[in-house]
Design an enzyme around this catalytic site. Structure first.
Site, short mmCIF file in Angstrom:
data_model
loop_
_atom_site.label_atom_id
_atom_site.label_comp_id
_atom_site.label_asym_id
_atom_site.label_seq_id
_atom_site.Cartn_x
_atom_site.Cartn_y
_atom_site.Cartn_z
N TYR A 20 -1.19 -9.29 -5.59
CA TYR A 20 -2.14 -8.15 -5.28
C TYR A 20 -3.46 -8.54 -6.29
O TYR A 20 -4.28 -7.56 -6.32
CB TYR A 20 -1.63 -6.99 -5.76
CG TYR A 20 -0.37 -6.69 -4.61
CD1 TYR A 20 -0.70 -6.29 -3.40
CD2 TYR A 20 0.84 -6.39 -5.23
CE1 TYR A 20 0.40 -5.98 -2.40
CE2 TYR A 20 1.97 -5.96 -4.37
CZ TYR A 20 1.73 -5.66 -3.14
OH TYR A 20 2.83 -5.56 -2.38
N CYS A 37 6.76 -24.03 -10.18
CA CYS A 37 6.00 -25.34 -9.79
C CYS A 37 5.02 -24.71 -8.89
O CYS A 37 5.34 -25.09 -7.66
CB CYS A 37 6.75 -26.19 -9.56
SG CYS A 37 7.84 -27.14 -10.61
N TYR A 43 7.61 -2.07 -7.77
CA TYR A 43 7.45 -3.47 -7.10
C TYR A 43 7.52 -4.56 -7.82
O TYR A 43 6.61 -5.55 -7.70
CB TYR A 43 6.04 -2.95 -6.47
CG TYR A 43 5.96 -1.80 -5.49
CD1 TYR A 43 6.61 -1.71 -4.43
CD2 TYR A 43 5.11 -0.82 -6.00
CE1 TYR A 43 6.71 -0.63 -3.52
CE2 TYR A 43 5.38 0.58 -5.16
CZ TYR A 43 5.91 0.50 -3.91
OH TYR A 43 6.01 1.71 -3.47
C1 LIG Z 1 5.56 2.57 -0.20
C2 LIG Z 1 5.70 3.96 0.46
C3 LIG Z 1 5.40 4.89 -0.30
C4 LIG Z 1 5.46 4.86 -1.83
O1 LIG Z 1 4.24 4.33 -2.22
P1 LIG Z 1 3.68 4.64 -3.65
O2 LIG Z 1 2.36 4.00 -3.86
O3 LIG Z 1 4.59 3.50 -4.26
O4 LIG Z 1 3.81 5.73 -4.30
C5 LIG Z 1 5.65 6.34 0.34
N1 LIG Z 1 5.90 6.45 1.59
C6 LIG Z 1 5.86 5.40 2.37
C7 LIG Z 1 6.24 5.67 3.92
C8 LIG Z 1 6.03 3.89 1.94
O5 LIG Z 1 6.10 3.00 2.74
#
Ligand SMILES: *Cc1c(COP(=O)(O)O)cnc(C)c1O
Length: 411
Positions: A302, A328, A356
């Protein structure tokens, strides 16, 4: 937690290592609760995918959170951590009708985000209440204006398809008990978020049997000094006011739900890695650590910025380093960062490593995934062992590979 604690922990458990501070998670949870203390009922569902260790889920359970899940495996993890099925919401995208039915059987709240599955599920199981995920097509466009974006997003049922959605609900006789949105973009401008909320309220008026409205997530946390973060307190004040007005007009007190991942765990996490090599080229000094995008992929995937600190030599003279891994493949964690002088063997600490990070780790290059430690009540608890060679071979089937002679061509 301070630098000394982190050094002691990495000394005991080795590197590379993830460490999470329970106190930091608790504080974020409480902050969100306070910001929304004016609504009749608040539900914070932690997004499991951000950091899915079972001990982290148990901590969330202790705090009183629910869970937001995206796969049946995450639902099962939640159940294994002691959550009641009703405290879990399942918000998948693009999964089979079969998986949704299996999760519904477990007693978990289903959230459906496409018309095809909604119609099939509603026809077969009109008695199971369902939440629907709406795509309000709203996102921040620059600093002040609100723009319609992501018209092609694969997530949610477009607000332009509401008439079709209502026909399905009417024909199947299904019960819609929740309305949901999660735009996935960072909430930097609260007015943009409130604008999307208005669209959700407008949609909600179509349904008589609602129990909750789920505003998803998108809370932004600072990754470096000077970063803008979501002003939760301001959002709490403004959205609570509007939510309460809506409940009055709707004639019933509903639950306001959120499902934060990053907000709850990002800043609680530290990734510790040890410097294998300091490599001076003509233009750059590389610090090469015992890791790569197999352990922390966000910077490469990202372009995320994670602050990097040399905790072994905090008072050293600052120099410019490009921090890279041992994979690598190009695996740059940070280019030309000012870091206190690095020697081989020093421990580098990556901030914001809670969300993450471990959950996206892999075994690329046949490396082990790191161990995880939870810092709880001033003590370190190992919550995941470092992998070993057996883990690498686990599930690989070692067949007796014998080529028949005539198939081996010799020039
Ligand atoms: C990934 C996700 C979240 C959490 O998002 P954050 O940016 O980590 O707070 C909440 N709801 C859904 C449906 C998601 O897919």
């Amino acid at each position: 937690m301070d630098r000394r604690d982190l050094l002691n922990i990495v000394e005991e458990y080795g590197s590379p290592l993830y460490v999470y501070d329970a106190e930091a998670i608790k504080n974020q949870y409480i902050r969100l609760q306070h910001a929304f203390s004016d609504v009749p009922s608040l539900k914070v569902n932690y997004a499991v995918k951000a950091l899915s260790n079972i001990s982290i889920l148990k901590l969330m359970n202790q705090l009183g959170a629910g869970l937001d899940t995206v796969s049946i495996q995450e639902v099962k993890l939640g159940l294994a951590a002691g959550f009641n099925a009703e405290r879990i919401i399942y918000t998948p995208n693009g999964v089979s009708l079969k998986e949704i039915e299996d999760v519904a059987t477990l007693g978990t709240q289903i959230n459906i985000d496409n018309l095809s599955i909604l119609e099939q599920f509603g026809s077969k199981h009109p008695d199971i209440p369902v939440c629907i995920r709406i795509n309000p097509h709203v996102m921040a466009g620059g600093n002040t204006n609100i723009s319609v974006g992501h018209i092609d997003s694969k997530f949610g049922i477009s607000i332009h398809q509401i008439p079709h959605l209502l026909r399905i609900v009417e024909n199947t006789g299904m019960n819609i008990n929740g309305i949901h949105m999660h735009t996935g973009s960072d909430i930097l401008d609260i007015d943009v978020f409130l604008h999307a909320s208005e669209i959700l309220f407008e949609t909600a008026k179509n349904f008589k049997g609602l129990e909750f409205i789920d505003f998803g997530s998108g809370f932004k946390v600072p990754y470096k000094t000077g970063d803008i973060e979501t002003n939760i307190e301001e959002l709490g004040e403004k959205l609570s006011g509007r939510f309460n007005e809506f409940c009055t007009a709707y004639g019933k007190d509903l639950t306001l739900a959120f499902e934060p991942g990053k907000f709850l765990v990002s800043e609680s996490g530290y990734f510790l890695a040890s410097v294998n090599v300091v490599k001076q080229t003509t233009s750059t000094v590389f610090a090469q650590i015992d890791s790569g995008f197999n352990h922390l992929i966000r910077p490469m995937f990202y372009g995320s910025h994670h602050e990097i600190e040399n905790i072994s030599n905090p008072k050293g003279r600052e120099r410019f380093y490009t921090v890279v891994g041992y994979i690598c493949e190009t695996d740059t964690f940070g280019s030309n960062r000012r870091i206190s002088e690095i020697s081989e063997g020093d421990i580098l600490c990556f901030k914001n490593a809670g969300a993450y990070c471990f959950s996206m780790a892999s075994n690329y290059n046949s490396r082990y995934r790191p161990a995880e430690v939870l810092w709880l009540n001033q003590k370190a608890h190992l919550i995941r062992k470092r992998e070993n060679f057996e883990d690498i071979l686990h599930n690989q089937v070692d067949v007796d590979v014998q080529l028949e002679r005539e198939h081996i061509s010799v020039q």
